[in-house]
Design an enzyme around this catalytic site. Structure first.
Site, short mmCIF file in Angstrom:
data_model
loop_
_atom_site.label_atom_id
_atom_site.label_comp_id
_atom_site.label_asym_id
_atom_site.label_seq_id
_atom_site.Cartn_x
_atom_site.Cartn_y
_atom_site.Cartn_z
N LYS A 1 0.81 -1.22 0.00
CA LYS A 1 0.00 0.00 0.00
C LYS A 1 0.84 1.26 0.00
CE LYS A 1 -1.00 -0.10 4.94
NZ LYS A 1 -1.99 -0.54 5.91
N ARG A 2 2.11 1.11 0.28
CA ARG A 2 3.00 2.27 0.18
C ARG A 2 3.08 2.76 -1.26
NH1 ARG A 2 6.56 2.31 4.97
NH2 ARG A 2 4.84 2.51 6.45
#
Ligand code: GLU
Length: 493
Positions: free
Chosen positions: A254-255
């Protein structure tokens, strides 16, 4: 012939992940193509991290995509309960069976002792693993200590030499040396099973014939295989699906990419297009066509067409495919879809209280509130110039707030405010120092409705996305800053 039965077994510990939908889709296609059943089991033995909200989100997200299961906690079925937290007595029984057969043993070692053993092994440059301390305790001593209620776990015995051959439907035979396996804990001190025991017992009792799971589980396959052997059960066929990757080939995170299915829903993607895109992750139609429906995928499904090169989940490709689907909708379907997405009275009722006092005519609503109907908002970098804070501090405040909001589970205005408050206080700033930054990132404008209300209304996915985009606009976060700021984050309560 036995009926093919596959399953998805998500742990309800966070946002519903695109990886879960991807694995679910392939299990569903495999089962359907063989005229079999696809079921859903909730693996919630991690009592601290599992929540009912997350479980519900998984159901909603999979259903939004059009993935249906014929048995599961919410629909019932003949092999229930389908939630592991409700199957405690079953695991107790099977754990006791393994101990009785001499394949597992009670271990009374304290955390301190285990830490010490680990430290010594690391020091001696050995792989840290359990040293077998409790494996040969005399039976009467074990009984006494159990009767005295001494805390213990149950560990499985594993061979120390040789290799385990893992038969994988995609890779053929994969050899994994036994000395890489630890004496895995099967039952924890709290009397709950770990993934290994619960997963094997349930797959067996639920009649699962084929297990298609993510490649990240391949290294631990020997432990599962050994458990089947210990119990004397038939092994299901195993298939380790390639992991989804970011465009830079790293594991999808998700980064770098939004990973929650709800994000794609809020962005206004079509579920059919999303499912189509997931179907193209490492797989292709025999005629290589790019656009296909779930029914078409099932009809032409062949697991051997899965290629092992890490499939890349790319937002731009997904958007392109979504565009194809959009253009093929009838005008009526398009209009109805948009209405259902956000141009509906429920959403209007959320927005109305915040715009009513700020407009003189209805025609002013759209210019004032367009960001409620947008994905990203492309703010001007000038909006982040700050009277008090240097550009680095601006990025720092925003990144810390983003991390706090990524961890926030209950998305309510007061809790959102508390996250921001905690960060600014820690940095010895005031809420009013951070709010203009939030404002610019979320609305893309210099002024509009209250940004805290706006964040609550647009929801966690779009809020996080826009903050991430703003941080990128300002130059992103270097590796060094990332490390330093993560430390800082740990000290913010
Ligand atoms: N609960 C595991 C997960 O969340 C299941 C893995 C498996 O399919 O065995 O991924």
């Amino acid at each position: 012939m036995t009926t093919v039965r596959t399953r998805i077994a998500p742990s309800p510990t966070g946002d519903p992940h695109v990886g879960t939908a991807y694995i679910a889709l392939f299990n569903l296609c495999f089962a359907r193509q063989h005229g079999g059943e696809f079921i859903l089991r909730i693996e919630d033995t991690d009592q601290v991290r599992s929540t009912r909200e997350s479980e519900q989100q998984i159901y909603d997200a999979l259903r939004w995509l059009g993935i249906e299961w014929s048995e599961g906690p919410d629909v019932g079925g003949p092999h229930g309960p389908y939630r592991q937290s409700e199957r405690g007595h079953i695991y107790q029984k099977y754990s006791a069976e393994l101990v009785a057969k001499g394949h597992a043993f009670h271990c009374f070692c304290s955390a301190e002792r285990l830490d010490q053993v680990r430290a010594e092994q690391m020091e001696a440059k050995q792989t840290p693993r359990y040293d077998g301390h409790c494996m040969h305790l005399p039976a009467d001593e074990v009984q006494q200590r159990l009767a005295a209620g001494e805390p213990n776990v149950v560990r499985m015995k594993v061979p120390t030499e040789g290799v385990c051959v893992v038969p994988d439907m995609l890779r053929g035979e994969v050899e994994i040396p036994w000395d890489r396996m630890d004496m895995q804990v099967l039952m924890k001190t709290d009397g709950l099973p770990t993934y290994f025991l619960a997963n094997v017992v349930d797959d067996h009792l639920m009649g699962i014939t084929h297990v298609l799971r993510g490649e990240e589980w391949l290294p631990s396959a020997p432990k599962l295989i050994l458990l089947y052997e210990y119990f004397g059960w038939e092994q299901p066929q195993l298939c380790y699906m390639p992991l989804l990757r970011n465009p830079d080939k790293s594991k999808l995170s998700k980064r770098k990419n939004p990973t929650s299915i709800t994000f794609y829903e809020r962005m206004g993607f079509l579920p059919q297009a999303m499912l189509n895109y997931l179907g193209r992750m490492g797989w292709s139609m025999p005629d290589e066509r790019e656009k296909f429906s779930l029914a078409e995928m099932i009809e032409h499904f062949d697991i051997q067409r899965v290629s092992l090169g890490g499939p890349i989940f790319d937002l731009e490709k997904l958007s392109w495919l979504n565009g194809q689907w959009m253009r093929e909708l009838s005008v009526e379907e398009f209009a109805a879809g948009a209405q259902q997405w956000a141009f509906n009275s429920d959403y209007m009722m959320k927005i109305a209280p915040h715009v009513q006092g700020r407009v003189e005519t209805f025609s002013q609503i759209a210019p004032l509130a367009s960001f409620f109907f947008a994905g990203g908002v492309n703010p001007d970098a000038k909006l982040f110039e700050h009277k008090k804070l240097a550009p680095d501090q601006v990025r720092q405040v925003m990144q810390l707030i983003l991390w706090k909001l990524e961890a926030l589970r209950q998305w309510e205005k007061d809790r959102i405010t508390a996250c921001i408050q905690a960060v600014v206080e820690h940095l010895q700033l005031k809420l009013r120092d951070a709010m203009p930054l939030m404002f610019a990132a979320i609305t893309g404008q210099a002024s509009s409705v209250s940004v805290l209300d706006a964040m609550e209304i647009i929801g966690p996915d779009l809020t996080r996305f826009r903050l991430r985009q703003a941080i990128e606009l300002l130059g992103g976060v270097s590796k060094k800053e990332n490390k330093e700021w993560e430390k800082l984050l740990a000290s913010i309560v």
